[in-house]
Write a protein that holds these residues in place. Sequence first.
Motif, PDB file in Angstrom:
ATOM      1  N   VAL A  60       2.077  -3.738  14.027  1.00 19.35           N
ATOM      2  CA  VAL A  60       0.872  -4.448  14.462  1.00 19.35           C
ATOM      3  C   VAL A  60      -0.115  -3.475  15.099  1.00 19.35           C
ATOM      4  N   GLU A  61       0.406  -2.445  15.781  1.00 19.29           N
ATOM      5  CA  GLU A  61      -0.484  -1.408  16.317  1.00 19.29           C
ATOM      6  C   GLU A  61      -1.134  -0.620  15.170  1.00 19.29           C
ATOM      7  N   LEU A  62      -0.404  -0.411  14.093  1.00 16.80           N
ATOM      8  CA  LEU A  62      -0.993   0.215  12.908  1.00 16.80           C
ATOM      9  C   LEU A  62      -1.999  -0.729  12.250  1.00 16.80           C
ATOM     10  N   GLN A  63      -1.666  -2.026  12.238  1.00 15.28           N
ATOM     11  CA  GLN A  63      -2.606  -3.016  11.714  1.00 15.28           C
ATOM     12  C   GLN A  63      -3.916  -2.976  12.483  1.00 15.28           C
ATOM     13  N   HIS A  64      -3.826  -2.762  13.777  1.00 11.98           N
ATOM     14  CA  HIS A  64      -5.021  -2.683  14.620  1.00 11.98           C
ATOM     15  C   HIS A  64      -5.978  -1.609  14.118  1.00 11.98           C
ATOM     16  N   GLN A  65      -5.444  -0.487  13.655  1.00 14.97           N
ATOM     17  CA  GLN A  65      -6.314   0.557  13.124  1.00 14.97           C
ATOM     18  C   GLN A  65      -6.992   0.098  11.841  1.00 14.97           C
ATOM     19  N   CYS A  66      -6.275  -0.676  11.041  1.00 13.88           N
ATOM     20  CA  CYS A  66      -6.874  -1.211   9.821  1.00 13.88           C
ATOM     21  C   CYS A  66      -8.008  -2.185  10.144  1.00 13.88           C
ATOM     22  N   LEU A  67      -7.886  -2.920  11.242  1.00 13.02           N
ATOM     23  CA  LEU A  67      -8.936  -3.861  11.629  1.00 13.02           C
ATOM     24  C   LEU A  67     -10.287  -3.170  11.752  1.00 13.02           C
ATOM     25  N   HIS A  68     -10.239  -1.919  12.247  1.00 12.26           N
ATOM     26  CA  HIS A  68     -11.467  -1.184  12.504  1.00 12.26           C
ATOM     27  C   HIS A  68     -11.898  -0.327  11.311  1.00 12.26           C
ATOM     28  N   HIS A  69     -11.179  -0.463  10.188  1.00 10.65           N
ATOM     29  CA  HIS A  69     -11.482   0.319   8.986  1.00 10.65           C
ATOM     30  C   HIS A  69     -11.523   1.816   9.300  1.00 10.65           C
ATOM     31  N   SER A  70     -10.575   2.250  10.125  1.00 12.20           N
ATOM     32  CA  SER A  70     -10.510   3.666  10.486  1.00 12.20           C
ATOM     33  C   SER A  70      -9.203   4.312  10.030  1.00 12.20           C
ATOM     34  N   ALA A  71      -8.525   3.673   9.072  1.00  9.25           N
ATOM     35  CA  ALA A  71      -7.266   4.217   8.569  1.00  9.25           C
ATOM     36  C   ALA A  71      -7.447   4.912   7.224  1.00  9.25           C
ATOM     37  N   PHE A  72      -8.325   4.379   6.375  1.00  9.36           N
ATOM     38  CA  PHE A  72      -8.522   4.895   5.023  1.00  9.36           C
ATOM     39  C   PHE A  72     -10.001   5.196   4.772  1.00  9.36           C
ATOM     40  N   ARG A  73     -10.249   6.037   3.815  1.00 10.59           N
ATOM     41  CA  ARG A  73     -11.629   6.339   3.427  1.00 10.59           C
ATOM     42  C   ARG A  73     -12.198   5.228   2.554  1.00 10.59           C
ATOM     43  N   ARG A  74     -11.331   4.526   1.842  1.00 10.95           N
ATOM     44  CA  ARG A  74     -11.756   3.376   1.038  1.00 10.95           C
ATOM     45  C   ARG A  74     -11.535   2.106   1.846  1.00 10.95           C
ATOM     46  N   SER A  75     -12.606   1.416   2.180  1.00 13.53           N
ATOM     47  CA  SER A  75     -12.495   0.241   3.047  1.00 13.53           C
ATOM     48  C   SER A  75     -11.692  -0.884   2.401  1.00 13.53           C
ATOM     49  N   SER A  76     -11.650  -0.924   1.070  1.00 11.82           N
ATOM     50  CA  SER A  76     -10.949  -1.998   0.387  1.00 11.82           C
ATOM     51  C   SER A  76      -9.440  -1.973   0.616  1.00 11.82           C
ATOM     52  N   LEU A  77      -8.917  -0.843   1.082  1.00 11.07           N
ATOM     53  CA  LEU A  77      -7.478  -0.738   1.328  1.00 11.07           C
ATOM     54  C   LEU A  77      -7.053  -1.383   2.640  1.00 11.07           C
ATOM     55  N   HIS A  78      -7.987  -1.574   3.544  1.00 10.72           N
ATOM     56  CA  HIS A  78      -7.603  -1.989   4.887  1.00 10.72           C
ATOM     57  C   HIS A  78      -7.016  -3.397   4.944  1.00 10.72           C
ATOM     58  N   ARG A  79      -7.596  -4.320   4.203  1.00 12.67           N
ATOM     59  CA  ARG A  79      -7.075  -5.689   4.287  1.00 12.67           C
ATOM     60  C   ARG A  79      -5.682  -5.828   3.692  1.00 12.67           C
ATOM     61  N   PRO A  80      -5.411  -5.377   2.460  1.00  9.63           N
ATOM     62  CA  PRO A  80      -4.044  -5.565   1.928  1.00  9.63           C
ATOM     63  C   PRO A  80      -2.994  -4.836   2.755  1.00  9.63           C
ATOM     64  N   VAL A  81      -3.291  -3.602   3.165  1.00  8.71           N
ATOM     65  CA  VAL A  81      -2.319  -2.867   3.979  1.00  8.71           C
ATOM     66  C   VAL A  81      -2.173  -3.520   5.351  1.00  8.71           C
ATOM     67  N   GLY A  82      -3.303  -3.891   5.948  1.00 10.50           N
ATOM     68  CA  GLY A  82      -3.259  -4.537   7.254  1.00 10.50           C
ATOM     69  C   GLY A  82      -2.520  -5.861   7.222  1.00 10.50           C
ATOM     70  N   PHE A  83      -2.699  -6.628   6.147  1.00  9.46           N
ATOM     71  CA  PHE A  83      -1.985  -7.908   6.026  1.00  9.46           C
ATOM     72  C   PHE A  83      -0.478  -7.681   5.985  1.00  9.46           C
ATOM     73  N   LEU A  84      -0.033  -6.730   5.172  1.00  9.07           N
ATOM     74  CA  LEU A  84       1.399  -6.472   5.050  1.00  9.07           C
ATOM     75  C   LEU A  84       1.995  -5.948   6.360  1.00  9.07           C
ATOM     76  N   LEU A  85       1.234  -5.126   7.079  1.00  9.33           N
ATOM     77  CA  LEU A  85       1.725  -4.610   8.351  1.00  9.33           C
ATOM     78  C   LEU A  85       1.923  -5.728   9.368  1.00  9.33           C
ATOM     79  N   GLY A  86       1.085  -6.749   9.312  1.00  3.50           N
ATOM     80  CA  GLY A  86       1.190  -7.850  10.269  1.00  3.50           C
ATOM     81  C   GLY A  86       2.095  -8.976   9.835  1.00  3.50           C
ATOM     82  N   LEU A  87       2.554  -8.949   8.586  1.00  4.91           N
ATOM     83  CA  LEU A  87       3.337 -10.059   8.048  1.00  4.91           C
ATOM     84  C   LEU A  87       4.626 -10.346   8.824  1.00  4.91           C
ATOM     85  N   PRO A  88       5.455  -9.344   9.160  1.00  6.90           N
ATOM     86  CA  PRO A  88       6.711  -9.671   9.874  1.00  6.90           C
ATOM     87  C   PRO A  88       6.492 -10.394  11.193  1.00  6.90           C
ATOM     88  N   LEU A  89       5.403 -10.093  11.898  1.00  6.45           N
ATOM     89  CA  LEU A  89       5.125 -10.743  13.177  1.00  6.45           C
ATOM     90  C   LEU A  89       4.092 -11.862  13.043  1.00  6.45           C
TER      91      LEU A  89
END
Length: 309
Positions: A60-89
Amino acid sequence: MAKALFERTRVSRNDALLFVAKVTVALLLSCLGGILALTGGWFGTPVGVLLLAAMYTHMVELQHQCLHHSAFRRSSLHRPVGFLLGLPLLSAYSHYRVQHLQHHKYLGTTDDSEFFGFDTRAPLTWGALLRGTLSPTRLFQVAADVLKSCRGTWIYTMGQIADRARRQVITEYRLFALWGLGAAALSVVGYRHAVLVLWVLPLLLSIPIHFLLELPEHVLCDNESTDVLRNTRTISGSWFSQWFTNGNNFHVEHHASMVVPINRLQERHPVAKEYAVHVEDSYVTFYAKIIREANRNRGQRPALKSTVE
């Protein structure tokens, strides 16, 4: 000199590769936790469950970085990766994002409403800490959001939301419904123990872990001020706490420029230590302060607000 805290920085290729490495480490440790939980016996199983809870929280802390679109250079990656990171919790990426960005925008005002759901303006008491640690309403809130989304009646009550974002939230909560139904089906066909130790118990354990990670951000700060140097705390921390929180200990630095890749925040920490009001060397010193404050506020009303929508 304090202006250095507010400078914007683009995500570089190395920043993105480092984030991928962090996700990979989290997945490997989760696999180890899963193996221990399933085959570890009376000692290894609890260790595995605890490791899974810690890794799901870390995700979820990694998901937090995706929220701000500061994890990848392609913004389209943030939602699918962020969703999967938050899924268990069961942390819905799109819902978390709209409410969290609102928190950044309105921090220090009455319009601030963090996804965390803890009222930092009220007196800090032992009752508030206990309620926050156990967070009895959190899973009920998620269940309510899932039900409303399946009915198509989910609405955002904490401010404005774009139609596209609302549709994304509803879609994600419907996927949570499928996740829950899948877990229930596995339990019925004979995998109840696996579902219990791989997901249910880690989920329940993660609630207090996540609370303790989020608590330092703004509590006991000047919550009537919109100045990030006064309303937010930064913690130097150890290499372990920096990794486990994914740099969220550098919270003044993060609020000063939320689009900066989190792995770059440490570079700004010396400046934050010089100008910020609320600075701690470690989480130990922070929690010692919390204990002293809770002791002083015995008998006062709790500081937890409802997040039920």
